[in-house]
Write a protein that holds these residues in place. Structure first.
Motif, PDB file in Angstrom:
ATOM      1  N   TYR A 148       1.854   7.708  -4.335  1.00 11.82           N
ATOM      2  CA  TYR A 148       0.642   8.286  -3.871  1.00 11.82           C
ATOM      3  C   TYR A 148       0.395   9.807  -3.720  1.00 11.82           C
ATOM      4  O   TYR A 148      -0.432  10.277  -4.187  1.00 11.82           O
ATOM      5  CB  TYR A 148       0.179   7.935  -2.235  1.00 11.82           C
ATOM      6  N   ASN A 174       5.617  -1.331  12.307  1.00 15.37           N
ATOM      7  CA  ASN A 174       5.820  -2.819  12.240  1.00 15.37           C
ATOM      8  C   ASN A 174       6.112  -3.240  10.957  1.00 15.37           C
ATOM      9  O   ASN A 174       5.933  -2.683   9.792  1.00 15.37           O
ATOM     10  CB  ASN A 174       4.320  -3.366  12.647  1.00 15.37           C
ATOM     11  N   ARG A 176       5.542  -5.674   8.801  1.00 14.18           N
ATOM     12  CA  ARG A 176       4.524  -6.271   8.225  1.00 14.18           C
ATOM     13  C   ARG A 176       4.193  -5.305   6.996  1.00 14.18           C
ATOM     14  O   ARG A 176       4.215  -5.799   5.889  1.00 14.18           O
ATOM     15  CB  ARG A 176       3.227  -6.681   8.840  1.00 14.18           C
ATOM     16  N   GLU A 177       3.952  -4.150   7.058  1.00 12.28           N
ATOM     17  CA  GLU A 177       3.228  -3.088   6.203  1.00 12.28           C
ATOM     18  C   GLU A 177       4.591  -2.886   5.304  1.00 12.28           C
ATOM     19  O   GLU A 177       4.461  -3.198   3.793  1.00 12.28           O
ATOM     20  CB  GLU A 177       3.051  -1.883   6.740  1.00 12.28           C
ATOM     21  N   GLU A 181       2.675  -5.594   2.884  1.00  7.73           N
ATOM     22  CA  GLU A 181       1.586  -4.829   2.164  1.00  7.73           C
ATOM     23  C   GLU A 181       1.866  -3.407   2.399  1.00  7.73           C
ATOM     24  O   GLU A 181       1.271  -2.620   3.113  1.00  7.73           O
ATOM     25  CB  GLU A 181       0.365  -5.164   3.113  1.00  7.73           C
ATOM     26  N   ASP A 183       1.147  -0.621   0.976  1.00  4.10           N
ATOM     27  CA  ASP A 183      -0.036   0.347   0.641  1.00  4.10           C
ATOM     28  C   ASP A 183      -0.702   0.687   2.111  1.00  4.10           C
ATOM     29  O   ASP A 183      -1.204   1.601   2.231  1.00  4.10           O
ATOM     30  CB  ASP A 183      -1.176  -0.351  -0.040  1.00  4.10           C
ATOM     31  N   GLU A 184      -0.487  -0.320   3.017  1.00  2.20           N
ATOM     32  CA  GLU A 184      -1.362  -0.058   4.326  1.00  2.20           C
ATOM     33  C   GLU A 184      -0.453   0.841   5.389  1.00  2.20           C
ATOM     34  O   GLU A 184      -1.118   1.154   6.339  1.00  2.20           O
ATOM     35  CB  GLU A 184      -1.183  -1.532   5.213  1.00  2.20           C
ATOM     36  N   VAL A 186      -0.189   3.748   4.042  1.00  3.22           N
ATOM     37  CA  VAL A 186      -0.487   5.026   3.750  1.00  3.22           C
ATOM     38  C   VAL A 186      -1.685   5.805   4.451  1.00  3.22           C
ATOM     39  O   VAL A 186      -1.509   6.864   4.844  1.00  3.22           O
ATOM     40  CB  VAL A 186      -0.744   4.945   1.964  1.00  3.22           C
ATOM     41  N   PRO A 187      -2.494   5.252   4.914  1.00  7.15           N
ATOM     42  CA  PRO A 187      -3.663   5.748   5.896  1.00  7.15           C
ATOM     43  C   PRO A 187      -3.041   6.513   6.979  1.00  7.15           C
ATOM     44  O   PRO A 187      -3.548   7.391   7.098  1.00  7.15           O
ATOM     45  CB  PRO A 187      -4.794   4.479   6.261  1.00  7.15           C
ATOM     46  N   LEU A 188      -2.084   5.968   7.453  1.00  6.54           N
ATOM     47  CA  LEU A 188      -1.611   6.544   8.698  1.00  6.54           C
ATOM     48  C   LEU A 188      -0.804   7.769   8.487  1.00  6.54           C
ATOM     49  O   LEU A 188      -0.822   8.986   8.965  1.00  6.54           O
ATOM     50  CB  LEU A 188      -0.472   5.669   9.487  1.00  6.54           C
ATOM     51  N   LYS A 190      -1.778   9.575   6.030  1.00  7.72           N
ATOM     52  CA  LYS A 190      -2.738  10.775   5.458  1.00  7.72           C
ATOM     53  C   LYS A 190      -2.972  11.168   6.899  1.00  7.72           C
ATOM     54  O   LYS A 190      -3.215  12.620   6.704  1.00  7.72           O
ATOM     55  CB  LYS A 190      -3.643  10.264   4.759  1.00  7.72           C
ATOM     56  N   ILE A 191      -3.453  10.661   7.910  1.00  7.50           N
ATOM     57  CA  ILE A 191      -3.856  10.937   9.039  1.00  7.50           C
ATOM     58  C   ILE A 191      -2.998  12.261   9.695  1.00  7.50           C
ATOM     59  O   ILE A 191      -3.286  13.160  10.134  1.00  7.50           O
ATOM     60  CB  ILE A 191      -4.105  10.046  10.076  1.00  7.50           C
ATOM     61  N   THR A 243       2.621   2.676  16.622  1.00  5.49           N
ATOM     62  CA  THR A 243       1.497   2.914  15.617  1.00  5.49           C
ATOM     63  C   THR A 243       0.236   2.486  16.333  1.00  5.49           C
ATOM     64  O   THR A 243      -1.139   2.488  15.766  1.00  5.49           O
ATOM     65  CB  THR A 243       1.616   2.003  14.419  1.00  5.49           C
ATOM     66  N   GLU A 244       0.103   1.861  17.668  1.00  6.65           N
ATOM     67  CA  GLU A 244      -0.865   1.268  18.319  1.00  6.65           C
ATOM     68  C   GLU A 244      -1.588   2.543  18.931  1.00  6.65           C
ATOM     69  O   GLU A 244      -1.717   2.348  20.354  1.00  6.65           O
ATOM     70  CB  GLU A 244      -0.582   0.229  19.042  1.00  6.65           C
TER      71      GLU A 244
END
Lengths: 244, 171
Positions: A148, A174, A176-177, A181, A183-184, A186-188, A190-191, A243-244
């Motif tokens: 990225y 978690n 799971r990422e 997955e 790529d999931e 990455v958004p966090l 970035k934030i 992450t929640e």
């Protein structure tokens, strides 16, 4: 049609399960205070499953029907969401009763999926219910980050640190990422990058799941959570961030 | 995490806005995770969650479930239920949640909790509602204009092409 007479309690060992749970809880969890109003049962999504509901479960415990409670699968269908205690006029801790009912079976006879997830978490120091090792996690995080940084030059300086000493936040993840997955994640990242947050993952104890707790295996739960706490403390992080 | 998202938005560190949804008018509802709201921080964090959601999708595009916040129904993904092997019972448990979501008329359900996300996603398919279930981080990045083409796993077709960051990197 005749109905079998309900046998109430064994007079010799009356309310063993209920008494044991009462000893564990502050104010005995108010487990003797039930007004049988049914507010718990009427607002519980698990009501009706296995012909059970929270009020009935508590009444069975109060009547000493320990064998029936131990046999029921219902404690594994209650999520311990605490809506029952939230609406209860007497603040009766039914969820704790459920949690302790899970311990009435030997560990190896508890649901195999939950058992397997706890055992996976115990395999290494990641605490991942999917068994991902610290090395796997580091590899995936570094690989995705590099990808990225290159593909989206605005984020060339973005970081996803592992074991950064003195970071303010110890972030969990978690499984799971990273496992299915990546790529999931990455958004966090970035934030956190845009907000200028000082954070880190831990190579030990990064997994956010806690199936040993769901298994009601206190010893394993303590061990896995202990690894996370120890790593966060070693790094000198101030806040554990979910992450929640 | 929701309280920090809210804090960073209030402090101006995350310059989110809902312009992308001004004309699309896609409606969103949100699942209050039992663990974070009822069991841990109560209604104040549920308010922060709503502040974040409204900031990124637009206040007029948010529809609350009833009941909500600390009084919300559990979806059935927690407590180990997802891995317990009692699938039929788990789906029956979640029927009340699915109906609650459908009653909002929302196009999307936001689920910040992983267990909620997995369970509600399954409920959406099982009961035929077929509403997409999304993480909050996806929508925050969408509203910031920094959500790439490969970070849209859980967005529906209506949002796959909206506000795409570096579309040339699509895989």
């Amino acid at each position: 049609m005749t109905v079998a007479v309900l046998k109430l309690g064994n007079t010799k060992r009356k309310n063993v399960f209920l008494d044991k749970v009462k000893e564990l809880l502050p104010d005995g969890g108010n487990l003797n205070a039930c007004l049988t109003c049914g507010a718990c049962a009427s607002g519980c999504p698990a009501t009706g499953l296995e012909n059970m509901d929270p009020r009935k479960f508590l009444r069975m415990a109060a009547l000493g029907m320990d064998e029936e409670i131990a046999k029921s699968d219902w404690p594994w269908m209650c999520t311990m969401c605490q809506r029952c205690i939230y609406v209860c006029p007497m603040q009766i801790d039914i969820p704790q009763l459920i949690f302790n009912a899970r311990t009435l079976r030997p560990r190896e006879e508890r649901p195999s999926g939950i058992l397997g997830s706890c055992d996976m978490a115990m395999r290494n120091e990641s605490n991942s219910a999917m068994g991902a090792s610290p090395e796997d996690f580091e590899f995936v995080v570094e690989d995705v980050l590099e990808e990225y940084q290159e593909a989206q030059p605005e984020f060339a300086d973005m970081q996803a640190p592992i074991d950064k000493e003195g970071a303010q936040f110890f972030l969990n993840q978690n499984s799971r990422e990273p496992v299915t997955e990546p790529d999931e994640m990455v958004p966090l990242w970035k934030i956190l990058h845009l907000a200028g947050v000082d954070w880190t993952y831990g190579s030990r104890g990064w997994g956010g799941e806690n199936y040993c707790m769901f298994l009601a295996d206190d010893e394993s739960w303590k061990k896995t959570t202990g690894i996370t706490v120890d790593q966060a403390n070693k790094l000198g992080c101030k806040t554990y961030l979910n992450t929640e | 995490m929701y309280e920090y998202y809210a804090k960073w938005i209030r402090e101006g560190k995350l310059k989110v806005n809902s312009d992308w949804n001004k004309d699309l008018k896609i409606k969103f509802t949100v699942q209050d995770p039992c663990q974070i709201v009822r069991k841990s921080y109560g209604d104040p964090i549920a308010e922060d969650l709503r502040f974040v959601v409204k900031s990124v999708v637009g206040e007029e595009n948010f529809v609350d479930m009833q009941p909500n916040k600390s009084n919300n129904y559990c979806c059935g993904g927690g407590g180990g239920f997802l891995q317990s092997g009692f699938k039929d019972q788990r789906l029956a448990y979640g029927k009340i949640k699915d109906e609650q979501i459908k009653a909002t008329g929302a196009d999307y359900c936001i689920a910040g909790c992983h267990n909620c996300h997995a369970q509600i996603h399954e409920l959406s398919e099982h009961y035929g509602g077929n509403y997409p279930v999304v993480h909050l981080w996806t929508l925050i990045c969408l509203s910031l204009g920094i959500l790439g083409p490969n970070e849209r796993e859980y967005l529906g077709d209506d949002l796959k092409e909206v506000n795409v960051f570096h579309p040339e990197t699509a895989m």
